[in-house]
Design a protein around this motif. Structure first.
Motif, PDB file in Angstrom:
ATOM      1  N   VAL A  55      10.045   0.447  -5.304  1.00  0.00           N
ATOM      2  CA  VAL A  55       8.823  -0.432  -5.713  1.00  0.00           C
ATOM      3  C   VAL A  55       7.598   0.269  -5.215  1.00  0.00           C
ATOM      4  N   GLU A  56       7.625   1.070  -4.257  1.00  0.00           N
ATOM      5  CA  GLU A  56       6.236   1.834  -3.699  1.00  0.00           C
ATOM      6  C   GLU A  56       6.121   2.848  -4.986  1.00  0.00           C
ATOM      7  N   TYR A  58       6.920   2.544  -8.248  1.00  0.00           N
ATOM      8  CA  TYR A  58       6.473   1.911  -9.620  1.00  0.00           C
ATOM      9  C   TYR A  58       5.056   1.509  -9.232  1.00  0.00           C
ATOM     10  N   ASP A  59       4.646   1.010  -8.120  1.00  0.00           N
ATOM     11  CA  ASP A  59       3.335   0.632  -7.684  1.00  0.00           C
ATOM     12  C   ASP A  59       2.449   1.686  -7.800  1.00  0.00           C
ATOM     13  N   ARG A  62       1.813   2.316 -11.611  1.00  0.00           N
ATOM     14  CA  ARG A  62       1.632   1.297 -12.575  1.00  0.00           C
ATOM     15  C   ARG A  62       0.057   0.584 -11.837  1.00  0.00           C
ATOM     16  N   GLY A  63      -0.183   0.445 -10.642  1.00  0.00           N
ATOM     17  CA  GLY A  63      -0.960  -0.274  -9.959  1.00  0.00           C
ATOM     18  C   GLY A  63      -2.251   0.651  -9.470  1.00  0.00           C
ATOM     19  N   ALA A  66      -2.565   0.444  -5.107  1.00  0.00           N
ATOM     20  CA  ALA A  66      -1.662   1.130  -4.138  1.00  0.00           C
ATOM     21  C   ALA A  66      -2.515   2.492  -3.902  1.00  0.00           C
TER      22      ALA A  66
END
Length: 91
Positions: A55-56, A58-59, A62-63, A66
Motif C-alpha cells: 500500500v505504501e 502504491y501510494d 501514484r500519490g 505521501a
C-alpha cells in the motif's frame, strides 16, 4: 493356542509402541502440528506487513501526498511561499 495369544499380544504391544513413540508416531505428529501453527501465525504477521508495504509503495508511485509527507517529516522541506511553524513542548 497359548503361543498364538502371546504372539498376538506382543504384536499388539509393538504396534502400540510404534503408534505412540515410534518414528512418525503420534508424539512427533503433535510436535509438527504445533510447529505448523506457530509458522502459520508468523506467516500471517509477515503477510500483513507485506500488505502495508505494498500500500505504501502504491501510494508513493501514484500519490504526491505521501512524497510530500516524507519530505516534510524526514527532510524538513517546505513548499515555496509556505510558512513553517514548529511548536515546542515544555520539556
Amino acid at each position: 493356542m497359548r503361543l498364538l495369544t502371546v504372539l498376538m499380544l506382543s504384536v499388539l504391544c509393538w504396534l502400540q509402541y510404534e503408534f505412540w513413540l515410534g518414528k512418525n508416531g503420534m508424539m512427533e505428529y503433535l510436535q509438527v502440528k504445533d510447529n505448523v501453527e506457530i509458522q502459520r501465525h508468523a506467516n500471517a504477521d509477515v503477510a500483513q506487513r507485506n500488505q502495508q508495504m505494498y500500500v505504501e509503495i502504491y501510494d508513493l508511485h501514484r500519490g504526491l501526498e505521501a512524497v510530500e509527507e516524507r519530505a516534510r517529516n524526514e527532510l524538513g522541506m517546505i513548499k515555496p511561499d509556505e510558512t513553517f511553524f514548529r511548536i515546542v513542548g515544555d520539556n
